[in-house]
Design an enzyme around this catalytic site. Structure first.
Site, PDB file in Angstrom:
ATOM      1  N   ASP A   1       7.451   3.787 -11.619  1.00 58.68           N
ATOM      2  CA  ASP A   1       8.243   2.731 -11.500  1.00 58.68           C
ATOM      3  C   ASP A   1       9.458   3.063 -10.405  1.00 58.68           C
ATOM      4  OD1 ASP A   1      10.002   0.704 -11.861  1.00 58.68           O
ATOM      5  OD2 ASP A   1      10.414   0.755 -13.790  1.00 58.68           O
ATOM      6  N   ARG A   2       8.688   3.351  -9.344  1.00 57.53           N
ATOM      7  CA  ARG A   2       9.772   3.967  -8.308  1.00 57.53           C
ATOM      8  C   ARG A   2      10.955   2.973  -7.650  1.00 57.53           C
ATOM      9  NH1 ARG A   2      12.994   5.163  -4.901  1.00 57.53           N
ATOM     10  NH2 ARG A   2      13.130   7.039  -3.781  1.00 57.53           N
ATOM     11  N   LYS A   3      10.295   1.911  -7.443  1.00 55.98           N
ATOM     12  CA  LYS A   3      10.989   0.636  -6.723  1.00 55.98           C
ATOM     13  C   LYS A   3      11.524   1.185  -5.446  1.00 55.98           C
ATOM     14  CE  LYS A   3      12.841  -1.348 -10.985  1.00 55.98           C
ATOM     15  NZ  LYS A   3      12.744  -0.502 -12.086  1.00 55.98           N
TER      16      LYS A   3
ATOM     17  N   ASP B   1      13.255   1.120   1.205  1.00 56.75           N
ATOM     18  CA  ASP B   1      14.022   1.637   2.293  1.00 56.75           C
ATOM     19  C   ASP B   1      13.063   1.282   3.539  1.00 56.75           C
ATOM     20  OD1 ASP B   1      15.516   3.180   3.919  1.00 56.75           O
ATOM     21  OD2 ASP B   1      16.014   4.724   2.466  1.00 56.75           O
TER      22      ASP B   1
ATOM     23  N   GLY C   1      10.340   1.976   6.517  1.00 55.82           N
ATOM     24  CA  GLY C   1       8.975   2.410   6.429  1.00 55.82           C
ATOM     25  C   GLY C   1       8.819   3.849   6.531  1.00 55.82           C
TER      26      GLY C   1
ATOM     27  N   ARG D   1      12.116   0.492 -24.915  1.00 59.27           N
ATOM     28  CA  ARG D   1      12.772   0.968 -26.061  1.00 59.27           C
ATOM     29  C   ARG D   1      12.321   0.389 -27.405  1.00 59.27           C
ATOM     30  NH1 ARG D   1      18.430  -0.252 -23.057  1.00 59.27           N
ATOM     31  NH2 ARG D   1      16.960  -1.494 -21.743  1.00 59.27           N
TER      32      ARG D   1
END
Ligand code: S5P
Length: 369
Positions: A96-98, A101, A103, A339
């Site tokens: 889950d790097r999201k 920025d 390319g 959670r």
């Protein structure tokens, strides 16, 4: 020609639609065979905690989502451990790097540095606020990384690299101790080890990709009677990498709405050879040909015995829905739970409870009995 509504369609049918990305097809078949559309969000901060939870709940999930930048001792042990469990318990790893920025920067973030995400995560995700080049850049980086592996295999096979012995690391795309450089330069890699790793990878991936659709269907059908046989028939995941675009978020007051979400859909359609789905709060497939997998965080169940009670947020902006609401009412496909499972006393049992609820909701949606 129009396509039937994917909401009402079984995951196996969707796996077989024309143009389904190979990784998406694999995931959809895996979901059917394991009867799980649950993704664990393993938001833990050490390698041992990550491997422990993966081992505990691996049988109940189709994907395990990581946030590697919160793992204090992330390293080779993390990658190898996770890979080993994913292979045994049969789930895909989703980082889950999201990304968000330009390319050139995201290519480096994806392929280099301490995390070298492309190496071990079949799936990752990105925001589209920097514009569509974020997708083309990540897609190119994934293609280069895979090509570099394939080249190293060809070279080594032609000089007769020995096969690994059974107790040796039989590796896979994610198995080396170095990153995959996105310029295809494999000279920095530990060549012999890498070549063995890569040779095995390609063989196993060839096996899985040469499985014809019919064989996969058969695997899926077998699942009813013999899950192990079906998993065997499914084979290893393809080498292909896939991207999820963040089209909507679960947090209160977020800005991913309206025209932004629509732009995300447009970009996904333009790149459906890499974008396999969305992080979203509802199904966004609306045009013929759309077959994106909707993965939905912000999911929680009331504690056992308190069914029907409303699930509230976490006091930090997170908002929760039940699997039933997400899947039946909103048309989501895979529910992402952190959670809700991580904080349970018996995490394996709790993961099973979420799995059952999410699967039941899927069956209700597609009208299965
Ligand atoms: O909109 C989002 C997108 C994501 S990927 N909302 C989210 O909560 N997430 C992630 O899902 C978040 O980063 C976290 O890892 C997980 C939800 O965790 P939970 O503990 O609230 O279930």
């Amino acid at each position: 020609m129009s396509q039937p509504d994917t909401r009402a369609m079984s995951f196996s049918k969707r796996a077989n639609l024309p143009n389904t990305h190979p990784l998406a097809a694999f995931l959809l078949h895996l979901i059917v065979i394991k009867r799980t559309n649950l993704c664990l969000s393993a938001d833990v901060t050490t390698t041992s905690a990550l491997l422990n939870i993966a081992e505990e709940v691996g049988d109940s999930i189709c994907m395990l989502k990581t946030h590697v930048d919160i793992i204090s001792d992330f390293g080779e042990k993390t990658v190898r451990g996770l890979r080993d469990i994913a292979r045994r318990k049969r789930f895909l790893v989703f980082e889950d790097r999201k990304f968000g920025d330009i390319g050139s920067t995201v290519q480096k973030q994806y392929t280099a540095g301490p995390f070298s995400i492309v190496r071990w995560a079949a799936i990752t995700n990105a925001h589209i606020f920097p514009g569509p080049a974020i997708v083309t850049a990540l897609k190119a980086a994934a293609a280069d990384a895979i090509a570099a592996f394939n080249r190293s295999v060809e070279t080594e096979i032609s000089v007769g690299t020995p096969r690994p012995s059974s107790d040796e690391d039989d590796g896979s795309f994610d198995g080396s101790s170095e990153g995959v450089s996105n310029d295809g330069d494999t000279t920095k890699l530990p060549l012999r080890k890498r070549s063995i790793v890569a040779a095995t990878t390609i063989e196993s991936s060839t096996e899985s990709t040469t499985l014809e659709r019919g064989a996969l269907d058969e695997a899926t059908a077998q699942a009813e009677n013999d899950r192990e046989k079906a998993l065997e028939a499914l084979g290893s995941p393809p080498l292909a990498r896939g991207l999820l675009l963040l089209a909507e978020m679960s947090s209160e007051g977020n800005l991913l709405t309206g025209a932004y979400t629509q732009k995300c859909i447009d970009i996904a359609r333009d790149h459906n050879d890499f974008v396999i789905g969305f992080i979203a709060q509802h199904d966004l497939n609306s045009k013929p040909g759309d077959n994106f997998i909707t993965c939905t965080p912000g999911i929680s169940l009331p504690p056992p015995g308190q069914e029907g009670q409303k699930v509230s947020g976490d006091g930090l902006g997170q908002q929760y829905n039940t699997p039933h609401k997400a899947i039946v009412q909103e048309g989501c496909d895979v529910v992402i739970v952190g959670r809700g499972i991580l904080s349970a006393k018996d995490r394996a049992a709790e993961a099973e409870r979420y799995r059952r609820e999410a699967w039941k909701a899927y069956e209700e949606r597609v009208g299965a009995n």
